[in-house]
Design a protein around this motif. Structure first.
Motif, PDB file in Angstrom:
ATOM      1  N   GLU A  57       0.796  -1.233   0.000  1.00 35.43           N
ATOM      2  CA  GLU A  57       0.000   0.000   0.000  1.00 35.43           C
ATOM      3  C   GLU A  57       0.827   1.281   0.000  1.00 35.43           C
ATOM      4  O   GLU A  57       0.298   2.342  -0.313  1.00 35.43           O
ATOM      5  N   SER A  58       2.113   1.182   0.366  1.00 30.97           N
ATOM      6  CA  SER A  58       2.890   2.429   0.534  1.00 30.97           C
ATOM      7  C   SER A  58       4.361   2.199   0.196  1.00 30.97           C
ATOM      8  O   SER A  58       4.814   1.049   0.103  1.00 30.97           O
ATOM      9  N   TRP A  60       6.666   2.766   2.236  1.00 33.37           N
ATOM     10  CA  TRP A  60       7.191   2.140   3.456  1.00 33.37           C
ATOM     11  C   TRP A  60       7.089   0.623   3.342  1.00 33.37           C
ATOM     12  O   TRP A  60       8.043  -0.106   3.621  1.00 33.37           O
ATOM     13  N   ARG A  61       5.897   0.161   2.928  1.00 34.92           N
ATOM     14  CA  ARG A  61       5.663  -1.293   2.859  1.00 34.92           C
ATOM     15  C   ARG A  61       6.608  -1.935   1.847  1.00 34.92           C
ATOM     16  O   ARG A  61       7.152  -3.020   2.066  1.00 34.92           O
ATOM     17  N   ASP A 134       6.621  -5.177  12.568  1.00 34.36           N
ATOM     18  CA  ASP A 134       5.938  -3.930  12.242  1.00 34.36           C
ATOM     19  C   ASP A 134       4.699  -3.663  13.101  1.00 34.36           C
ATOM     20  O   ASP A 134       4.739  -2.803  13.945  1.00 34.36           O
ATOM     21  N   PHE A 153       4.387   3.232  17.951  1.00 34.19           N
ATOM     22  CA  PHE A 153       3.472   4.064  17.161  1.00 34.19           C
ATOM     23  C   PHE A 153       2.827   5.178  17.988  1.00 34.19           C
ATOM     24  O   PHE A 153       2.504   6.241  17.461  1.00 34.19           O
ATOM     25  N   CYS A 185      -1.007   0.544  14.147  1.00 35.56           N
ATOM     26  CA  CYS A 185      -0.317   1.821  13.932  1.00 35.56           C
ATOM     27  C   CYS A 185      -1.312   2.972  13.772  1.00 35.56           C
ATOM     28  O   CYS A 185      -1.036   4.102  14.210  1.00 35.56           O
ATOM     29  N   PHE A 215      -3.705   4.298   4.332  1.00 32.43           N
ATOM     30  CA  PHE A 215      -2.257   4.370   4.119  1.00 32.43           C
ATOM     31  C   PHE A 215      -1.873   4.454   2.638  1.00 32.43           C
ATOM     32  O   PHE A 215      -0.722   4.238   2.286  1.00 32.43           O
ATOM     33  N   ASN A 243       0.534   8.488   7.479  1.00 30.73           N
ATOM     34  CA  ASN A 243       1.764   8.113   6.765  1.00 30.73           C
ATOM     35  C   ASN A 243       2.055   9.107   5.637  1.00 30.73           C
ATOM     36  O   ASN A 243       1.204   9.921   5.258  1.00 30.73           O
TER      37      ASN A 243
END
Ligand code: AHR
Length: 332
Positions: A57-58, A60-61, A134, A153, A185, A215, A243
């Protein structure tokens, strides 16, 4: 729910239970060491790891996936990767498949906090250690996983609010873009942010609306577009996004609507991905709170310590009925 406060304890207690279970399984049978079933040898071949990832999704992921895959390759681990496309049911299916494949260790990034207990019990019955990477889970029995590796978080939410407090004056009307509903998170980042806002000196800062953006950058843009059409959207001056991706999508929507993000609207988000730094350099994002996705080395250090270097000591329980048979072979 904030599990972070007792995470240190959870790690310790879970590991202690795990290792003592190994010892007990040999103790409770009693009898002579020589007649006991031989211990399962410590792993000597390639370690097999099942990795249940949430999705992509991001940024980051994506970085987290790269970190885990790269570390597996570097260490010669047989990684069984499963992408759940944001669905808990897909993660549960993957976990059951890891059980039937007989993996040595499971790494789980749980999309949401609740609903894991039954499958974690199945994994525990199969004797497979679970590392949470995570995000956290909400379970009644913390020994269902061995360790959590990840960020605080709640503290990230606090840091975002503290930055906003220190870098604004007067009335601040915040639009909050939340992460995936039910994700630890998202819950914790909101909690930490609101905790700081609750202090009397921050009474000038208010969340005027709060919505889910999952996100995702695209979703962040859509949600901001809709928000800008509302009454509150005509009169806000800050954005808190859970995010960077959602913040970047929202920035795009604001620019298209003729606003100057970073100037008309102060923006703080979480992660610290490269695109967020680019947006800060361009003056469109004001602040990002770091949440590192580079979990690979810590995850594999722990997995290797558990799987490869785990050596169970065989011990027994003796009484007057067995003492005579055993005494001759006692070495200590
Ligand atoms: O669980 C970590 C969060 O999930 C990151 O902040 C976000 O970018 C990701 O999708």
């Amino acid at each position: 729910m904030n599990h972070y406060a007792n995470r240190g304890v959870v790690v310790f207690v879970s590991l202690a239970l795990f290792f003592s279970a190994g010892l007990l399984s040999s103790c409770d049978k009693g009898g002579d060491q020589s007649s006991a079933k031989p211990a399962k040898p410590a792993k000597v071949g390639k370690m097999v790891m099942g990795f249940s990832q949430i999705g992509s999704e991001s940024d980051w992921r994506a970085a987290e996936t790269v970190s885990i895959k790269a570390e597996a390759e570097k260490r010669g681990v047989d990684l069984r990767f499963s992408d759940a496309q944001q669905k808990q049911e897909n993660q549960i299916k993957a976990l059951r498949s890891f059980i039937s494949q007989g993996v040595d260790v499971i790494v789980l990034c749980p999309v949401v906090e609740t609903g894991w207990e039954p499958v974690l019990r199945e994994i525990s019955k199969a004797g497979i250690p679970v590392i949470l990477a995570d995000r956290g889970v909400d379970v009644s029995d913390p020994s269902l996983y061995l360790a959590f590796i990840g960020s605080d978080f709640v503290e990230e939410g606090r840091r975002a609010a503290k930055w906003l407090s220190a870098n604004t004056t007067g009335d601040v009307k915040v639009f909050e873009l939340r992460g995936t509903p039910g994700a630890s998170c998202a819950t914790d980042r909101k909690k930490g942010f609101e905790e700081v806002l609750a202090a009397p000196e921050n009474s000038r800062i208010k969340i005027v609306q709060s919505q889910d953006g999952n996100f995702e950058r695209g979703r962040g843009k859509e949600v901001m577009e809709a928000f800008l059409k509302t009454k509150e959207g005509k009169d806000f001056n800050a954005l808190y996004a859970h995010n960077d991706d959602m913040a970047l999508g929202a920035i795009q929507a604001m620019k298209e609507a003729g606003l100057k993000p970073g100037t008309d609207v102060k923006i703080v988000s979480v992660d610290g991905v490269k695109a967020a730094f680019e947006a800060m350099v361009a003056g469109e994002l004001n602040c990002t709170v770091e949440c590192s996705p580079l979990l690979g080395p810590a995850v594999f250090d722990l997995a290797e310590a558990l799987v490869t270097k785990r050596v169970k000591v065989k011990e027994g329980v003796y009484d007057q009925t067995t003492a005579k048979d055993v005494i001759g072979s006692r070495k200590y």
